[in-house]
Design a protein around this motif. Structure first.
Motif, PDB file in Angstrom:
ATOM      1  N   UNK A  50       9.291 -14.127  12.958  1.00 15.35           N
ATOM      2  CA  UNK A  50       9.100 -13.147  11.891  1.00 15.35           C
ATOM      3  C   UNK A  50       7.702 -12.576  12.028  1.00 15.35           C
ATOM      4  N   UNK A  51       7.609 -11.262  12.118  1.00 15.37           N
ATOM      5  CA  UNK A  51       6.329 -10.575  12.072  1.00 15.37           C
ATOM      6  C   UNK A  51       6.239  -9.976  10.672  1.00 15.37           C
ATOM      7  N   UNK A  52       5.304 -10.479   9.878  1.00 18.56           N
ATOM      8  CA  UNK A  52       5.211 -10.134   8.463  1.00 18.56           C
ATOM      9  C   UNK A  52       3.919  -9.391   8.177  1.00 18.56           C
ATOM     10  N   UNK A  53       4.057  -8.185   7.679  1.00 17.94           N
ATOM     11  CA  UNK A  53       2.917  -7.405   7.209  1.00 17.94           C
ATOM     12  C   UNK A  53       2.525  -7.976   5.846  1.00 17.94           C
ATOM     13  N   UNK A  54       1.309  -8.488   5.722  1.00 10.56           N
ATOM     14  CA  UNK A  54       0.877  -9.110   4.483  1.00 10.56           C
ATOM     15  C   UNK A  54       0.776  -8.121   3.323  1.00 10.56           C
ATOM     16  N   UNK A  55       0.816  -6.838   3.633  1.00 14.38           N
ATOM     17  CA  UNK A  55       0.757  -5.803   2.604  1.00 14.38           C
ATOM     18  C   UNK A  55       2.135  -5.266   2.249  1.00 14.38           C
ATOM     19  N   UNK A  56       3.174  -5.988   2.605  1.00  9.37           N
ATOM     20  CA  UNK A  56       4.540  -5.568   2.315  1.00  9.37           C
ATOM     21  C   UNK A  56       4.753  -5.548   0.801  1.00  9.37           C
ATOM     22  N   UNK A  57       5.374  -4.492   0.296  1.00 13.45           N
ATOM     23  CA  UNK A  57       5.575  -4.407  -1.159  1.00 13.45           C
ATOM     24  C   UNK A  57       6.608  -5.408  -1.668  1.00 13.45           C
ATOM     25  N   UNK A  58       6.513  -5.681  -2.951  1.00 16.61           N
ATOM     26  CA  UNK A  58       7.499  -6.537  -3.588  1.00 16.61           C
ATOM     27  C   UNK A  58       6.904  -7.848  -4.040  1.00 16.61           C
ATOM     28  N   UNK A  59       6.789  -8.776  -3.150  1.00 16.57           N
ATOM     29  CA  UNK A  59       6.280 -10.108  -3.477  1.00 16.57           C
ATOM     30  C   UNK A  59       4.936 -10.332  -2.798  1.00 16.57           C
ATOM     31  N   UNK A  60       4.151 -11.226  -3.348  1.00 16.16           N
ATOM     32  CA  UNK A  60       2.909 -11.645  -2.729  1.00 16.16           C
ATOM     33  C   UNK A  60       3.220 -12.281  -1.371  1.00 16.16           C
TER      34      UNK A  60
END
Length: 94
Positions: A50-60
């Protein structure tokens, strides 16, 4: 066997870069735009990374990482951010 990679980001640039990087044989790419969406995907699909953008909207982002570790403890996560406010030490301890 193909490698399955999930990319979670609402940033067009990040999604395009991941698509170019993994647009080869041997990779399967699933794109998500929000924290809730990636939690749903991780719950039903087996993935290798999983490559996760820490600024993804929705949840912390830290909550997303914690929840994913519960849902898919073997899933490797690469957390990225384009903003310097995110404390990498807090993320690395999750």
């Amino acid at each position: 066997m193909s490698m399955h990679i999930i990319v979670c980001s609402s940033r067009r640039e990040m999604v395009e870069a991941a698509s170019r990087a993994f647009d080869r044989d041997g990779y399967r790419l699933t794109l998500c735009e929000s924290g809730m969406e990636v939690l749903g995907v991780v719950g039903i699909l087996e993935a290798d990374l999983l490559i996760l953008d820490l600024d993804t909207p929705g949840l912390n982002a830290l909550l997303i990482i914690s929840a994913i570790k519960e849902l898919a403890p073997e899933l490797s996560i690469v957390a990225v951010s384009a903003t310097p406010q995110v404390d990498a030490r807090a993320v690395s301890h999750k």
